[in-house]
Design a protein around this motif. Structure first.
Motif, PDB file in Angstrom:
ATOM      1  N   ARG A  58       1.018  -0.797   0.379  1.00  0.00           N
ATOM      2  CA  ARG A  58       0.421   0.091  -0.160  1.00  0.00           C
ATOM      3  C   ARG A  58       0.942   1.529  -0.257  1.00  0.00           C
ATOM      4  O   ARG A  58       0.707   2.479  -0.954  1.00  0.00           O
ATOM      5  CB  ARG A  58      -1.088   0.206   1.408  1.00  0.00           C
ATOM      6  CG  ARG A  58      -1.518   1.682   1.157  1.00  0.00           C
ATOM      7  CD  ARG A  58      -3.052   0.945   2.432  1.00  0.00           C
ATOM      8  NE  ARG A  58      -3.526  -0.025   2.509  1.00  0.00           N
ATOM      9  CZ  ARG A  58      -4.921   0.132   2.254  1.00  0.00           C
ATOM     10  NH1 ARG A  58      -5.323   1.665   1.190  1.00  0.00           N
ATOM     11  NH2 ARG A  58      -5.635  -0.929   2.135  1.00  0.00           N
ATOM     12  N   TYR A  59       1.870   0.953   0.448  1.00  0.00           N
ATOM     13  CA  TYR A  59       2.386   2.388   0.696  1.00  0.00           C
ATOM     14  C   TYR A  59       4.116   2.405   0.161  1.00  0.00           C
ATOM     15  O   TYR A  59       4.505   3.513  -0.184  1.00  0.00           O
ATOM     16  CB  TYR A  59       2.889   2.830   2.550  1.00  0.00           C
ATOM     17  CG  TYR A  59       1.500   3.077   3.879  1.00  0.00           C
ATOM     18  CD1 TYR A  59       1.233   4.006   2.900  1.00  0.00           C
ATOM     19  CD2 TYR A  59       1.141   1.783   4.625  1.00  0.00           C
ATOM     20  CE1 TYR A  59       0.078   4.046   4.193  1.00  0.00           C
ATOM     21  CE2 TYR A  59       0.128   2.223   4.512  1.00  0.00           C
ATOM     22  CZ  TYR A  59      -1.035   3.002   4.781  1.00  0.00           C
ATOM     23  OH  TYR A  59      -1.683   3.671   5.429  1.00  0.00           O
ATOM     24  N   SER A  62       2.485   1.634  -4.154  1.00  0.00           N
ATOM     25  CA  SER A  62       0.998   2.272  -4.205  1.00  0.00           C
ATOM     26  C   SER A  62      -0.055   1.366  -4.548  1.00  0.00           C
ATOM     27  O   SER A  62      -1.136   1.871  -5.381  1.00  0.00           O
ATOM     28  CB  SER A  62       0.922   3.130  -4.856  1.00  0.00           C
ATOM     29  OG  SER A  62       1.865   3.852  -4.733  1.00  0.00           O
TER      30      SER A  62
END
Length: 205
Positions: A58-59, A62
């Motif tokens: 996710r981080y 992305s």
């Protein structure tokens, strides 16, 4: 296992000490529940790995994943449900002992026996009775996540709810038997072999 004569003394046990003797049936039931709980505890590693992968995806990349999020919830819930019985066997569950710990061992055993027979087991049985059709319905309708990219086979996780409570019932029934052994001498108390106390299935440290 060897037979032993155990009588309920009136001296209050030390805090955290389990004064209840065991018997042949309770000992086997405890081993089953402990083995399941210890096996299920490895799922926490799976939870950690899935959460880390999801965070990285996710981080850093992305690219969030609903399937990974749901998998972490399902693993967390499964690990929790399948280790509840283990907590009962080891007497590590949350207890309100403000008054009970001041009573002599025989009074504590009477309270626990009545509490298990009249409150805990009936309530958990009613919960299982509701949750089994809940899981069966998920199987019948091939229920899956409402999210388009979520996980299928929702019945697997839902089945863990009644299964975990069934192991809690087994652990509570075992504790009931141990209270009966302490209070009435039936079933007859036994002492597990010394070499077995260090095995992975033995319920006590």
């Amino acid at each position: 296992m060897t037979d032993t004569n155990v009588s309920g003394g009136e001296q209050s046990p030390a805090p955290g000490e389990d004064f209840l003797p065991t018997n042949a049936l309770a000992w086997r039931l405890d081993r089953l529940v402990v083995a399941v709980g210890r096996f299920a505890s490895w799922l926490w590693i799976g939870v950690l790995v899935v959460v880390l992968i999801n965070v990285f995806s996710r981080y850093v990349l992305s690219q969030g994943s609903i399937a990974l999020e749901e998998l972490s919830w399902h693993l967390f819930g499964t690990a929790t449900m399948l280790t509840l019985g283990y907590a009962v066997v080891r007497d590590d569950h949350v207890r309100v002992d403000v008054l009970k710990e001041k009573f002599p061992p025989r009074a504590q055993a009477v309270i626990e026996l009545l509490g298990i027979a009249l409150l805990a087991l009936p309530v958990i049985y009613l919960m299982v009775e509701v949750l089994v059709p809940y899981a069966w319905k998920a199987w019948t309708y091939s229920e899956r996540s409402q999210a388009p990219s979520g996980l299928p086979y929702r019945f697997i996780f839902k089945s863990m709810l009644p299964l975990g409570l069934i192991f809690v019932m087994i652990a509570l029934f075992s504790r009931f038997l141990r209270c009966a052994t302490f209070l009435f001498g039936f079933p007859r108390a036994v002492t597990p072999p010394e070499d077995d106390r260090r095995s992975t299935g033995y319920p006590n440290p």
